[in-house]
Design an enzyme around this catalytic site. Structure first.
Site, PDB file in Angstrom:
ATOM      1  N   LYS A  62       0.840  -1.201   0.000  1.00 20.91           N
ATOM      2  CA  LYS A  62       0.000   0.000   0.000  1.00 20.91           C
ATOM      3  C   LYS A  62       0.880   1.259   0.000  1.00 20.91           C
ATOM      4  CE  LYS A  62      -3.867  -2.360   2.202  1.00 20.91           C
ATOM      5  NZ  LYS A  62      -4.619  -2.680   3.423  1.00 20.91           N
ATOM      6  N   GLN A 106      -4.514  -1.509   9.767  1.00 20.98           N
ATOM      7  CA  GLN A 106      -4.483  -2.841   9.165  1.00 20.98           C
ATOM      8  C   GLN A 106      -5.038  -3.878  10.142  1.00 20.98           C
ATOM      9  OE1 GLN A 106      -3.699  -3.404   5.974  1.00 20.98           O
ATOM     10  NE2 GLN A 106      -3.984  -5.610   6.114  1.00 20.98           N
ATOM     11  N   ASP A 129     -10.715   2.873   4.130  1.00 20.78           N
ATOM     12  CA  ASP A 129     -11.036   1.449   4.026  1.00 20.78           C
ATOM     13  C   ASP A 129     -12.543   1.257   3.830  1.00 20.78           C
ATOM     14  OD1 ASP A 129      -9.052  -0.523   4.033  1.00 20.78           O
ATOM     15  OD2 ASP A 129      -8.667  -0.301   6.184  1.00 20.78           O
TER      16      ASP A 129
END
Ligand code: GUN
Length: 307
Positions: A62, A106, A129
């Protein structure tokens, strides 16, 4: 081989990597235009707790992807003994930091930290997200929202591959908050890129194989390597494999092989199109995360005071 025997269709291997590259090239152009107009580059931050191998790889990819499109990026790493209160304080700092347009925490988190509490602490405007209940709720209601990256990546992949979805029966296997549940909602939406009839299957589903065989599109998101076998797939179906489980493999330098949820060798010859693992859905997740960050920076969904 018998002369004139029907030859099985050659499955189309869906190149998620290339499609993700196309999207990243489009994002890079927009970033260049923003910078040319004197605006700051979008900035994505990631919080990584602990040393889970898979999470480390995802977060590294990412951050690298941010650099490729001209975004700023920040990686905040913590040991897995960080307390929930300390992590919430970090989230709060990122919420308040005007340089950061969007950030992710995460998952999975260590067992002593409640992931829902952490997700709810993220400001919906920075929740790139798309996991915050505000974004999920707005998605369900059909309002503009930051959409979860893997589900929107699947819809975008189908669309960009020219795979028709309207009126098709999509069978989603797995009901996680990250993939199964939101992709079932998106695929059922009254959109040109969706309009499916959706069946959401899970661990209590009876006759799973039978239901899968009625699917025009199978989305496998259960995290069980090679769960979907040839007997579960109708010839000509489109198969989307979301699984990425690390399976020990002594022949590999890394010591593992990445396995999808679909038995590729068995299912690919039957499918009209199929995503490989790796190189299918995974790169699309990253591309859509970048797209969400760009949207957040431009204040497309919620007003951004800095844009
Ligand atoms: N863990 C597995 N997939 C994801 C994802 O898309 N985002 C975050 N934050 N964690 C994950």
């Amino acid at each position: 081989m018998i002369a004139n025997a029907p030859t099985p269709p050659i499955p189309h291997i869906i190149d998620g990597k290339q499609t993700a590259e196309d999207i990243k090239a489009e994002i890079a152009l927009e970033v260049a235009a923003l910078k040319a107009a004197g605006k700051k580059a979008p900035h994505l931050a990631a919080i990584l707790v602990g040393h889970d191998g898979g999470s480390e790889t995802y977060v590294r990819n990412k951050v690298l992807a941010c650099e490729r499109v001209g975004f700023g990026s920040t990686l905040l790493r913590f040991e897995d003994d960080i307390t929930e209160a300390e992590l919430l304080a970090q989230v709060d700092d990122l919420n308040r930091d005007p340089e950061i347009d969007g950030f992710i925490v995460q998952l999975p988190l260590p067992a002593h930290i409640n992931p829902e509490k952490v997700i709810e602490a993220i400001r919906p405007e920075k929740d790139v997200d798309g996991f915050h209940p505000m974004n999920i709720g707005r998605m369900v209601a059909g309002l503009p929202a930051l959409l979860p990256a893997t589900p929107s990546g699947i819809v975008e992949l189908l669309s960009r591959q020219g795979i028709k979805t309207s009126g098709k029966h999509a069978v989603v296997i797995g009901r996680s908050n990250i993939v199964g549940t939101p992709v079932s909602i998106l695929l059922a939406k009254n959109l040109d890129t969706a309009n499916c009839t959706v069946t959401l299957c899970h661990s209590r589903t009876r006759n799973l194989a039978e239901i899968c065989r009625t699917a025009d599109i199978v989305v496998a998101a259960i995290g069980r390597p090679e769960f979907v076998t040839a007997d579960m797939v109708r010839p000509g179906a489109v198969v989307i494999d979301v699984g990425t489980t690390r399976v020990p493999d002594a022949t590999k330098k890394s010591g593992y092989t990445l396995k999808g949820d679909v038995n590729f060798a068995e299912v690919a010859p039957l499918a009209s199109a199929i995503t490989p693992v790796p190189g299918g859905v995974g790169p699309m997740t990253i591309a859509m995360l970048l797209l969400n960050t760009l949207r957040a920076a431009k204040g497309e969904i919620y007003p951004n005071p800095a844009s």
